[in-house]
Design a protein around this motif. Structure first.
Motif, PDB file in Angstrom:
ATOM      1  N   PHE B  32       0.766  -1.031  -0.106  1.00  0.00           N
ATOM      2  CA  PHE B  32      -0.112  -0.350  -0.424  1.00  0.00           C
ATOM      3  C   PHE B  32       0.830   1.368   0.471  1.00  0.00           C
ATOM      4  O   PHE B  32       0.474   2.401  -0.269  1.00  0.00           O
ATOM      5  CB  PHE B  32      -0.834   0.131   1.550  1.00  0.00           C
ATOM      6  CG  PHE B  32      -2.505  -1.122   0.941  1.00  0.00           C
ATOM      7  CD1 PHE B  32      -2.719  -0.712   0.221  1.00  0.00           C
ATOM      8  CD2 PHE B  32      -2.267  -1.968   1.662  1.00  0.00           C
ATOM      9  CE1 PHE B  32      -3.505  -1.541   0.074  1.00  0.00           C
ATOM     10  CE2 PHE B  32      -3.524  -3.050   1.474  1.00  0.00           C
ATOM     11  CZ  PHE B  32      -4.394  -2.566   0.801  1.00  0.00           C
ATOM     12  N   LEU B  37       6.677   0.407  -9.075  1.00  0.00           N
ATOM     13  CA  LEU B  37       6.329  -1.104  -9.685  1.00  0.00           C
ATOM     14  C   LEU B  37       6.930  -2.149  -8.931  1.00  0.00           C
ATOM     15  O   LEU B  37       6.268  -3.002  -8.321  1.00  0.00           O
ATOM     16  CB  LEU B  37       5.519  -0.921 -10.770  1.00  0.00           C
ATOM     17  CG  LEU B  37       4.317   0.138 -10.890  1.00  0.00           C
ATOM     18  CD1 LEU B  37       4.916  -0.060 -12.904  1.00  0.00           C
ATOM     19  CD2 LEU B  37       3.484  -0.439 -10.706  1.00  0.00           C
ATOM     20  N   ILE B  40       6.501  -2.587  -5.156  1.00  0.00           N
ATOM     21  CA  ILE B  40       5.205  -3.133  -5.108  1.00  0.00           C
ATOM     22  C   ILE B  40       5.197  -5.054  -5.355  1.00  0.00           C
ATOM     23  O   ILE B  40       4.844  -5.532  -4.605  1.00  0.00           O
ATOM     24  CB  ILE B  40       4.220  -2.537  -5.016  1.00  0.00           C
ATOM     25  CG1 ILE B  40       3.355  -1.602  -5.528  1.00  0.00           C
ATOM     26  CG2 ILE B  40       2.473  -3.230  -5.631  1.00  0.00           C
ATOM     27  CD1 ILE B  40       3.316  -0.342  -6.151  1.00  0.00           C
ATOM     28  N   ILE B  90       5.499  -7.556 -18.059  1.00  0.00           N
ATOM     29  CA  ILE B  90       4.320  -6.112 -18.566  1.00  0.00           C
ATOM     30  C   ILE B  90       4.926  -4.589 -17.030  1.00  0.00           C
ATOM     31  O   ILE B  90       4.832  -3.497 -17.604  1.00  0.00           O
ATOM     32  CB  ILE B  90       3.173  -6.747 -17.404  1.00  0.00           C
ATOM     33  CG1 ILE B  90       2.619  -7.195 -18.291  1.00  0.00           C
ATOM     34  CG2 ILE B  90       2.429  -5.087 -17.131  1.00  0.00           C
ATOM     35  CD1 ILE B  90       1.008  -8.347 -17.278  1.00  0.00           C
ATOM     36  N   ILE B  91       5.533  -4.844 -16.475  1.00  0.00           N
ATOM     37  CA  ILE B  91       6.249  -3.339 -15.754  1.00  0.00           C
ATOM     38  C   ILE B  91       7.426  -2.393 -16.793  1.00  0.00           C
ATOM     39  O   ILE B  91       7.193  -1.937 -17.061  1.00  0.00           O
ATOM     40  CB  ILE B  91       7.253  -4.038 -14.374  1.00  0.00           C
ATOM     41  CG1 ILE B  91       5.935  -3.920 -12.759  1.00  0.00           C
ATOM     42  CG2 ILE B  91       7.478  -3.032 -14.014  1.00  0.00           C
ATOM     43  CD1 ILE B  91       6.526  -4.743 -11.839  1.00  0.00           C
ATOM     44  N   ASN B  93       7.032  -2.926 -19.887  1.00  0.00           N
ATOM     45  CA  ASN B  93       6.126  -2.637 -20.551  1.00  0.00           C
ATOM     46  C   ASN B  93       6.422  -1.271 -20.811  1.00  0.00           C
ATOM     47  O   ASN B  93       5.321  -0.039 -21.008  1.00  0.00           O
ATOM     48  CB  ASN B  93       4.623  -3.784 -21.568  1.00  0.00           C
ATOM     49  CG  ASN B  93       4.330  -3.053 -22.727  1.00  0.00           C
ATOM     50  OD1 ASN B  93       4.607  -2.197 -23.437  1.00  0.00           O
ATOM     51  ND2 ASN B  93       2.935  -3.258 -22.833  1.00  0.00           N
ATOM     52  N   VAL B  94       5.460  -1.092 -19.265  1.00  0.00           N
ATOM     53  CA  VAL B  94       4.803  -0.136 -18.455  1.00  0.00           C
ATOM     54  C   VAL B  94       6.226   1.046 -18.627  1.00  0.00           C
ATOM     55  O   VAL B  94       5.770   2.601 -19.465  1.00  0.00           O
ATOM     56  CB  VAL B  94       4.610   0.312 -17.220  1.00  0.00           C
ATOM     57  CG1 VAL B  94       4.071   1.504 -16.865  1.00  0.00           C
ATOM     58  CG2 VAL B  94       3.296  -0.658 -17.277  1.00  0.00           C
ATOM     59  N   ASN B  97       6.486   3.081 -21.957  1.00  0.00           N
ATOM     60  CA  ASN B  97       4.890   3.639 -22.580  1.00  0.00           C
ATOM     61  C   ASN B  97       5.382   4.866 -22.028  1.00  0.00           C
ATOM     62  O   ASN B  97       5.080   5.442 -22.331  1.00  0.00           O
ATOM     63  CB  ASN B  97       3.760   2.731 -22.009  1.00  0.00           C
ATOM     64  CG  ASN B  97       3.799   1.669 -23.909  1.00  0.00           C
ATOM     65  OD1 ASN B  97       3.370   2.294 -24.314  1.00  0.00           O
ATOM     66  ND2 ASN B  97       2.949   1.049 -22.852  1.00  0.00           N
ATOM     67  N   PHE B  98       5.663   4.756 -20.492  1.00  0.00           N
ATOM     68  CA  PHE B  98       5.304   5.981 -19.647  1.00  0.00           C
ATOM     69  C   PHE B  98       7.106   6.553 -18.972  1.00  0.00           C
ATOM     70  O   PHE B  98       6.994   7.179 -18.731  1.00  0.00           O
ATOM     71  CB  PHE B  98       4.885   5.741 -17.964  1.00  0.00           C
ATOM     72  CG  PHE B  98       3.439   5.302 -18.412  1.00  0.00           C
ATOM     73  CD1 PHE B  98       2.355   6.073 -18.066  1.00  0.00           C
ATOM     74  CD2 PHE B  98       2.786   3.979 -18.723  1.00  0.00           C
ATOM     75  CE1 PHE B  98       0.989   6.123 -18.201  1.00  0.00           C
ATOM     76  CE2 PHE B  98       1.320   3.614 -19.574  1.00  0.00           C
ATOM     77  CZ  PHE B  98       0.628   4.857 -18.774  1.00  0.00           C
ATOM     78  N   LEU B 106       0.376   6.249 -13.764  1.00  0.00           N
ATOM     79  CA  LEU B 106      -0.578   5.517 -14.050  1.00  0.00           C
ATOM     80  C   LEU B 106      -1.900   5.854 -12.997  1.00  0.00           C
ATOM     81  O   LEU B 106      -2.690   5.527 -12.877  1.00  0.00           O
ATOM     82  CB  LEU B 106       0.152   4.182 -13.137  1.00  0.00           C
ATOM     83  CG  LEU B 106       0.785   3.279 -13.892  1.00  0.00           C
ATOM     84  CD1 LEU B 106       0.896   2.183 -12.854  1.00  0.00           C
ATOM     85  CD2 LEU B 106       0.970   3.206 -15.300  1.00  0.00           C
ATOM     86  N   LYS B 107      -2.309   7.379 -14.868  1.00  0.00           N
ATOM     87  CA  LYS B 107      -3.205   7.571 -14.048  1.00  0.00           C
ATOM     88  C   LYS B 107      -3.792   8.246 -15.168  1.00  0.00           C
ATOM     89  O   LYS B 107      -4.734   9.811 -14.550  1.00  0.00           O
ATOM     90  CB  LYS B 107      -2.811   8.926 -12.691  1.00  0.00           C
ATOM     91  CG  LYS B 107      -2.623   9.584 -13.614  1.00  0.00           C
ATOM     92  CD  LYS B 107      -2.568  10.568 -11.767  1.00  0.00           C
ATOM     93  CE  LYS B 107      -1.225  11.949 -12.116  1.00  0.00           C
ATOM     94  NZ  LYS B 107      -0.584  12.703 -11.326  1.00  0.00           N
ATOM     95  N   LYS B 108      -3.848   7.315 -16.379  1.00  0.00           N
ATOM     96  CA  LYS B 108      -4.437   7.517 -17.695  1.00  0.00           C
ATOM     97  C   LYS B 108      -6.005   7.171 -17.429  1.00  0.00           C
ATOM     98  O   LYS B 108      -6.905   8.070 -18.429  1.00  0.00           O
ATOM     99  CB  LYS B 108      -4.197   6.620 -18.624  1.00  0.00           C
ATOM    100  CG  LYS B 108      -3.178   6.880 -19.817  1.00  0.00           C
ATOM    101  CD  LYS B 108      -2.652   7.608 -21.033  1.00  0.00           C
ATOM    102  CE  LYS B 108      -1.930   8.274 -21.089  1.00  0.00           C
ATOM    103  NZ  LYS B 108      -2.019   9.523 -21.571  1.00  0.00           N
ATOM    104  N   MET B 109      -6.180   6.347 -16.654  1.00  0.00           N
ATOM    105  CA  MET B 109      -8.068   5.759 -16.509  1.00  0.00           C
ATOM    106  C   MET B 109      -8.129   6.435 -14.869  1.00  0.00           C
ATOM    107  O   MET B 109      -8.330   6.658 -13.963  1.00  0.00           O
ATOM    108  CB  MET B 109      -7.641   4.622 -16.193  1.00  0.00           C
ATOM    109  CG  MET B 109      -7.978   3.873 -18.059  1.00  0.00           C
ATOM    110  SD  MET B 109      -8.316   2.630 -17.755  1.00  0.00           S
ATOM    111  CE  MET B 109      -6.259   1.524 -17.382  1.00  0.00           C
ATOM    112  N   LYS B 110      -9.525   7.371 -14.974  1.00  0.00           N
ATOM    113  CA  LYS B 110     -10.138   7.492 -13.417  1.00  0.00           C
ATOM    114  C   LYS B 110     -11.478   7.565 -13.502  1.00  0.00           C
ATOM    115  O   LYS B 110     -12.642   7.855 -14.574  1.00  0.00           O
ATOM    116  CB  LYS B 110      -9.959   9.096 -13.312  1.00  0.00           C
ATOM    117  CG  LYS B 110      -8.864   9.240 -12.321  1.00  0.00           C
ATOM    118  CD  LYS B 110      -8.732  10.506 -12.122  1.00  0.00           C
ATOM    119  CE  LYS B 110      -6.812  10.567 -11.638  1.00  0.00           C
ATOM    120  NZ  LYS B 110      -6.647  12.072 -11.817  1.00  0.00           N
ATOM    121  N   GLY B 111     -12.283   7.614 -12.630  1.00  0.00           N
ATOM    122  CA  GLY B 111     -13.458   7.698 -12.525  1.00  0.00           C
ATOM    123  C   GLY B 111     -14.359   6.531 -11.547  1.00  0.00           C
ATOM    124  O   GLY B 111     -15.295   6.296 -11.738  1.00  0.00           O
TER     125      GLY B 111
END
Lengths: 474, 111
Positions: B32, B37, B40, B90-91, B93-94, B97-98, B106-111
């Motif tokens: 937490f 990454l 984590i 995958i990390i 790959n991240v 990309n980033f 990592l906050k492309k998606m929110k809501g």
């Protein structure tokens, strides 16, 4: 029983494994010319696999009880097979384009691997096989979610999924370790006999369940769902929302029945509150979504709550209705995803406002979408209404009246957001609606199949009878 | 039950339990609070290894007749290795990309 007979009992797994290995070899060996036929061969082979595993056999067990077979498992595996087949039909056009052409072999291979994991999870009789199945189902899924390599959203969704799923399986594993410590066995039959109400065991039980709840995405464990559904490629999102969720719900049900039968009161209380929170939160968040994949993610969370209504009843009727609900949910959800996938692959649009005036240019697609939304909301003549009705009656039969009332009230709320999509397509004026799209024949076949199922499955009573014959309660 | 909990090494089973519990909650805490990454991922490994310790200890102390727990631990280690391999892929790959592997990006998606 000879060694060979063991494999005969797990024939559905063996036949799926054969399909997987054949496709892997085909992808490696075939030249450029042969690869043109890869997708039709994959779809037809998988259809063949589905057909050969239709008929339930007598119950049995293999490898000393590690693998357990019950006729109801054939039914749920067939349901998953049908869903995967429809998804394959819908994803063919995605890989016909040049962008993802080289990745199509991996897509089929990884999808079928996760399906194999779910098979093992469903039929396991031992925690080891269960855990291997769970991980086989979730690790390839993470690679599928991160499938479009150059899409930032996809990478983000992939990393969120793999870390959270590893975290949840870690907690589940910790729970299993205490179950082993307190009972001294890992076989489901022996563990279920040894279970008492000591505090350590109840803690293990809670840890174990929270790992499973994550997979079904009940509410306190749902936070990954929306992001992952939005970021993943659409054909993977539909797989996640239908096959992955359906298998996890079924596994949850069989484990609660078989393994934790003596904790009936505990898990009914637990599920009681989780269902109320899941349905309500899923609905309230779905109200404010603009992205249609995100919207379907929250809708699928609240649908998981409805599925749990059948689980909580703990009866044979509950099991029947859960399978029936998943069966119907597959067609309604996949019809919606088929339309979304067709629109996204041609125009790249995934927001609900983009769908305004879709009826003017694409009447057929909007008709299918409307049926899907009606069925998900549970409007009367369609299959979704029947499945909701049966699942409510299963819960009401066991006296969960409050729960049924909450669920019915939430169904009314959910009508608002499902109809919002229909309103955008049919009523909202739009000067420049999306252009008329042509879907390829495979996707069209899948949409026709889904539409037919939405209209007719609710009217065909023998499906429910057939499932009911094989179901068992606590 | 008393003698069962202490074998000839003189270390009680509760001592191992303490270690595994500390590892488990350290893993949860790290999961937490860490922002990177890879860290984590390491925290998740701590959780998985805590469970493995439990399996080995319960088998050795409480049910020494069978090897069920040990085998389970072995399989878990192998599966955890697969999980790590995929997670690292995958990390990476991240990272491509980033540009880095921090959670805050990592906050492309929110809501």
């Amino acid at each position: 029983m000879s060694y060979f007979d063991n494999f005969l009992i797990m024939r559905s797994e063996v036949s799926l494994l054969t399909v997987i290995l054949f496709l892997l070899l085909f992808d490696i060996i075939a030249g450029k010319k042969g690869k043109k036929y890869f997708q039709p061969v994959a779809i037809l082979l998988f259809a063949l696999h589905t057909l050969t595993n239709l008929v339930p056999e007598a119950a049995g067990e293999a490898f000393g009880g590690m693998y357990q077979y019950h006729p109801v498992m054939t039914i749920i595996k067939t349901v998953l097979n049908v869903a995967t087949l429809i998804i394959f039909l819908q994803s063919k056009h995605v890989f016909d384009g040049n962008e993802m052409k080289d990745q199509r072999g991996e897509y089929y291979f990884l999808t079928l691997s996760t399906l194999l994991g779910m098979y093992l999870m469903i039929s396991s009789g031992h925690f080891l096989l269960f855990f291997i199945g769970l991980e086989t189902a979730s690790i390839p899924l993470a690679t599928l979610i991160a499938f479009s390599k150059h899409c930032k959203k996809s990478a983000e969704a992939g990393v969120k999924f793999i870390l959270l799923s590893a975290f949840s399986s870690g907690i589940l594993l910790f729970g299993i370790s205490y179950l082993y410590g307190t009972t001294g066995s890992l076989y489901f039959t022996e563990v279920s006999m040894q279970i008492s109400h000591n505090p350590l065991q109840i803690m293990a039980f809670i840890f174990f369940l929270s790992g499973l709840f994550f997979k079904v995405s009940f509410v306190p464990f749902h936070l990954w769902t929306a992001d992952v559904y939005e970021g993943a490629p659409t054909n993977v999102t539909s797989y996640l929302s239908v096959v992955s969720k359906g298998s996890a719900a079924f596994v949850l049900m069989t484990l609660l029945f078989k393994l934790f039968g003596s904790y009936l009161y505990e898990w009914q209380t637990l599920l009681f509150w989780i269902i109320i929170v899941t349905i309500t939160v899923g609905n309230l968040f779905a109200l404010r979504q603009q992205n249609i994949k995100r919207f379907l993610a929250f809708s699928s969370i609240s649908q998981a709550g409805y599925i749990a209504l059948g689980i909580i009843s703990g009866s044979a009727l509950g099991m029947t209705t859960v399978i029936y609900y998943i069966f119907v949910y597959i067609f309604s959800n996949l019809a919606a995803f088929g339309v979304i996938s067709a629109i996204e692959s041609r125009t790249g649009k995934t927001d609900i406002p983009d769908y305004k005036g879709l009826y003017q240019t694409n009447p057929k697609l909007s008709f299918v979408m409307m049926l899907a939304m009606f069925s998900l909301a549970g409007i009367a003549p369609f299959a979704g209404f029947m499945s909701k009705f049966f699942i409510f009656s299963a819960a009401a039969e066991q006296g969960f009246y409050l729960l049924v009332i909450v669920a019915v009230v939430n169904t009314i709320i959910s009508l608002y957001y499902y109809l919002r999509v229909v309103k955008a397509m049919f009523i909202d004026p739009n000067g420049q609606p999306l252009p008329a799209l042509s879907t390829d024949s495979w996707n069209r076949a899948s949409l026709i199949l889904c539409t037919a199922a939405i209209i007719f499955v609710g009217l065909l009573g023998f499906i429910l009878d057939m499932i009911e014959k094989q179901s068992f309660g606590i | 039950m008393g003698e069962l909990l202490i074998n000839n090494t003189g270390v009680p089973v509760l001592a191992y339990q303490l270690v595994s519990l500390i590892m488990f909650f350290a893993g949860i805490y790290g999961f937490f609070t860490r922002r990177n990454l890879m860290m984590i991922l390491i925290s998740v490994e701590l959780i998985l290894n805590a469970a493995d310790i439990n399996f080995a200890v319960f088998n050795r102390y409480l049910y020494p007749g069978e090897m069920e727990g040990m085998f389970f631990a072995l399989f878990t280690i192998a599966i955890a290795a697969c999980e790590t391999a995929v997670a690292i892929a995958i990390i990476i790959n991240v990272y491509r990309n980033f540009g880095n592997a921090e959670v805050d990006n990592l906050k492309k998606m929110k809501g």
